[in-house]
Design an enzyme around this catalytic site. Structure first.
Site: not given
Ligand code: NAD
Length: 261
Positions: A143, A156
């Site tokens: 991130s 985080y």
């Molecule tokens: P999201 O909430 O759409 O997806 C998260 C996924 O993780 C889901 O499939 C959920 O079921 C799974 N998950 C959560 N807890 C879990 C567990 N204990 N065991 C197995 N699976 C689990 O979120 P996203 O935005 O797609 O995030 C995905 C990654 O991207 C994360 O690591 C997040 O930190 C990172 N990220 C997101 C953003 C953003 O702005 N959305 C920015 C930078 C980084």
């Protein structure tokens, strides 16, 4: 079809960025192991769609990324089903927004477990096979918060800075084995993870929803646009090509200029 005969495990791929990455790998011909939570019928719909749209095999592992033995079991399941884990994307992640003095201790532990330790456990389980086959691609979804901080996101930010360090260490240990290890650091991507943090951010900063979107989220990004899940997925696919074989240990920003400031 650059990834035909490869198998990709993508953690947290029932939603958001992970699902887009899994679909992009499937489009390139890879067999897919989906992972993550969700309503069983929704997960099954996503799995079936991958098989029917891209003509590849896809399975789902419900492994909980807070549980080391379930993570090892997911890698074992992938190897038993498809014969190898060639690509591992450590993507599962959650967010929690609160000042440090009120931050629930169990939320801290859960975020460190899912956003950081799970990657260690999955890499640990997948490396022997990758080393033996002398090919592997490990991509960690970090991130912008692996490079800079924001208030109220202590766990985080700590986890994401940790994943950036783990990425470098794993890259050095695997550099002569045909394995690359990199992280992608998106800025704000419109997914359920971002949507869900809006109410708490409204509370922590005493703002309306529109103010949070414009003055906190998009304020961070000079382009004033959200990153899309498909853009992150396209970079993940590129990292698996031969053209990217000398990119290892890198932290690749895709944040609309956020961390250039
Ligand atoms: P999201 O909430 O759409 O997806 C998260 C996924 O993780 C889901 O499939 C959920 O079921 C799974 N998950 C959560 N807890 C879990 C567990 N204990 N065991 C197995 N699976 C689990 O979120 P996203 O935005 O797609 O995030 C995905 C990654 O991207 C994360 O690591 C997040 O930190 C990172 N990220 C997101 C953003 C953003 O702005 N959305 C920015 C930078 C980084």
């Amino acid at each position: 079809m650059t990834l035909k005969s490869k198998t990709a495990v993508v953690t947290g791929s029932t939603s958001g960025i992970g699902l887009s990455i899994a679909r992009a790998f499937a489009k390139e011909g890879a067999s897919i192991v989906l992972n993550g939570f969700g309503a069983p019928e929704e997960v099954e719909k996503a799995r079936k769609a991958i098989e029917s749209e891209f003509g590849v095999k896809a399975i789902h592992s419900a492994a909980d990324m807070t549980k080391p033995e379930e993570i090892a079991g997911m890698i074992r399941l992938a190897e038993e089903t498809f014969g190898s884990v060639d690509i591992l994307v450590n993507n599962a992640g959650i967010q929690f927004v609160s000042p440090i003095e009120n931050f629930p201790v169990e939320k801290w532990d859960q975020i460190i477990a899912i956003n950081l330790s799970s990657a260690f456990h999955a890499i640990r389980a997948a490396l022997p096979g990758m080393k033996a086959r002398k090919w592997g691609r490990i991509i960690n979804t970090a991130s912008a918060h692996s490079l800079v901080a924001s208030p109220f996101k202590s766990a985080y930010v700590a986890a994401k800075h940790g994943i950036a360090g783990l990425t470098k260490t794993a890259a050095l240990e695997t550099a002569t084995f045909g394995i690359t290890v990199n992280c992608i650091s998106p800025g704000y991507v419109w997914t359920p993870l971002v949507e869900k943090q809006i109410p708490d951010t409204m509370k922590a900063r005493n703002m309306t929803k529109e103010q949070v979107i414009n003055d906190v989220l998009l304020e961070a990004q000079p382009t004033k646009q959200f990153v899309t899940t498909e853009q992150v997925a396209a970079l993940a696919v590129f990292l698996c090509t031969d053209a990217a074989s000398q990119i290892t240990g890198a932290n690749l920003s895709m944040d609309g200029g956020w961390t250039a400031e």
